[in-house]
Design a protein around this motif. Sequence first.
Motif, short mmCIF file in Angstrom:
data_model
loop_
_atom_site.label_atom_id
_atom_site.label_comp_id
_atom_site.label_asym_id
_atom_site.label_seq_id
_atom_site.Cartn_x
_atom_site.Cartn_y
_atom_site.Cartn_z
N LEU A 16 -39.71 13.64 -51.24
CA LEU A 16 -38.59 12.99 -50.57
C LEU A 16 -37.39 13.94 -50.59
CD1 LEU A 16 -38.82 9.37 -52.07
CD2 LEU A 16 -39.74 10.19 -49.89
N PRO A 17 -36.41 13.75 -49.71
CA PRO A 17 -35.23 14.63 -49.71
C PRO A 17 -34.49 14.60 -51.04
CG PRO A 17 -35.35 13.36 -47.66
CD PRO A 17 -36.38 12.78 -48.57
N PRO A 18 -34.27 15.76 -51.68
CA PRO A 18 -33.55 15.80 -52.96
C PRO A 18 -32.05 15.76 -52.76
CG PRO A 18 -34.25 18.00 -52.36
CD PRO A 18 -34.74 17.09 -51.26
N CYS A 19 -31.38 14.91 -53.53
CA CYS A 19 -29.94 14.70 -53.37
C CYS A 19 -29.13 15.22 -54.55
CB CYS A 19 -29.68 13.20 -53.18
SG CYS A 19 -28.05 12.79 -52.52
N CYS A 20 -29.74 15.29 -55.74
CA CYS A 20 -29.01 15.70 -56.94
C CYS A 20 -30.02 16.16 -57.98
CB CYS A 20 -28.17 14.54 -57.48
SG CYS A 20 -29.09 12.98 -57.65
N LEU A 21 -29.56 16.95 -58.94
CA LEU A 21 -30.47 17.40 -60.00
C LEU A 21 -29.69 17.76 -61.25
CD1 LEU A 21 -30.43 20.78 -60.39
CD2 LEU A 21 -31.55 20.68 -58.18
N SER A 375 -32.03 21.46 -51.39
CA SER A 375 -31.54 21.29 -50.03
C SER A 375 -32.16 20.03 -49.44
CB SER A 375 -31.88 22.52 -49.19
OG SER A 375 -31.32 22.44 -47.91
N PHE A 376 -31.32 19.16 -48.92
CA PHE A 376 -31.70 17.79 -48.61
C PHE A 376 -32.76 17.68 -47.51
CE2 PHE A 376 -30.84 13.58 -46.68
CZ PHE A 376 -31.00 12.78 -47.80
N TYR A 377 -32.40 18.00 -46.28
CA TYR A 377 -33.35 17.81 -45.18
C TYR A 377 -34.51 18.81 -45.22
CZ TYR A 377 -29.71 14.80 -43.28
OH TYR A 377 -28.77 13.82 -43.10
N ASP A 378 -34.28 19.96 -45.88
CA ASP A 378 -35.37 20.93 -46.05
C ASP A 378 -36.41 20.45 -47.05
OD1 ASP A 378 -34.05 22.88 -44.38
OD2 ASP A 378 -32.73 23.30 -46.06
N LYS A 379 -36.06 19.43 -47.85
CA LYS A 379 -36.91 18.99 -48.96
C LYS A 379 -37.27 20.19 -49.84
CE LYS A 379 -38.96 14.99 -46.59
NZ LYS A 379 -40.23 14.34 -46.19
N SER A 380 -36.26 20.94 -50.18
CA SER A 380 -36.46 22.21 -50.87
C SER A 380 -35.82 22.19 -52.25
CB SER A 380 -35.86 23.35 -50.04
OG SER A 380 -35.90 24.58 -50.73
#
Length: 388
Positions: A16-21, A375-380
């Motif tokens: 899923l798109p990552p938002c925070c870490l 990176s959110f939309y990149d799912k990176s």
Amino acid sequence: MTLEESTVQSHVTTGLPPCCLRIFRDKFILVGTYELNKATGVRTGSLDVYNVQLNLIKSYPTYGAILDLKLSPFDDNLVITAHSTGNIMIWKIDYDYSVPKLAMIANVQLFDTQVLIASVHFSPLDSKIISVTNTAGESAIVNIEAGGDIEAVTSQVIADSYARIDQKLYEVQGEEINAVDGVVEVFDEPHSLECWTAEFGQLSPFENVLFTGGDDATIIAHDLRSKSKIWSNNRIHGAGVVGIKCSTPNFRSNRPTSIITGSYDDHIRSLDLRMMGDMIYPGSNVPTAKFSELNLGGGVWRFSELPLSLKKNQSTDKNTLMVCCMYDGAKIVTMDENEENNGNEYFQIQHYLKSGHESMCYGGDWCPDFVATCSFYDKSLQLWNPYN
């Protein structure tokens, strides 16, 4: 001078798109994800655990998307996630030096289920207190100990505390969810648009101040004791204020009355709020005493301070941040007192990473061995080292 881009050490595509870490014990990366179903409007997410080889160890699905996550500075086995459904989840990490295992020990409903909690922050001075901000423009503090009179809060204390509290049913996104009814102390002065971030003051005279930034291009200083506004300004930033960093004993300690801010207008700024004597001067749109800025080429979303173990090799006149620059990757930025005294730029870009960050770089953290950014939309999700 043309900077050479840092090299990606390892990379993985997230589910899923990552938002925070956040990095846990220099060995694992905790990643909060956020996915919006455009057809239904339902937001869901997960709390994912990766090792340093970027192998996914475990994914913990959450019914609300995760916009922020933080580890307690007093007990790093205690994690809080901020959700798109008006709640926070409190997690306990069990770690036996093999792999960390997370258990959700409390689901606390703080706001209406339609309100997104944009950020969560632990107080650096009181282990019981957190701040939260939301998309309704509000900022608030919460006592996570939830009853009792405990001086030092740990993950086990929290687990024991919430085990004694009755839960109630909330209807969330068409489902019935069990949660504890949380108690919030909302500050008197809201933002007129989304309140994206907050930061507790730590050094005198700001130890009783919470700073907030909002989509209304305003930064507000709130009194933690009275919950009233001390100072605000909406004329400094050309767009929303989305990142704030206060001075600490290990970061710009020689500037206790100065804060770093980041904005959608692509600028990082240093603001000296010592307008009169040693205290912040109250009022609206009172000018700052000193002001420095640099265009970083992308929206300055979040900051992560240089790890303590790396500071021993750094000049005492220099301070360093890792900056998530949204659509322009991540950058390592130094603030050098000597450079400014010599008439040069106070902010200096030392390293950057754009590769793999074609969309929004929202999350980042670092430890002695690597920097982790997503990176959110990149799912990176990527690991890199600016010093190699």
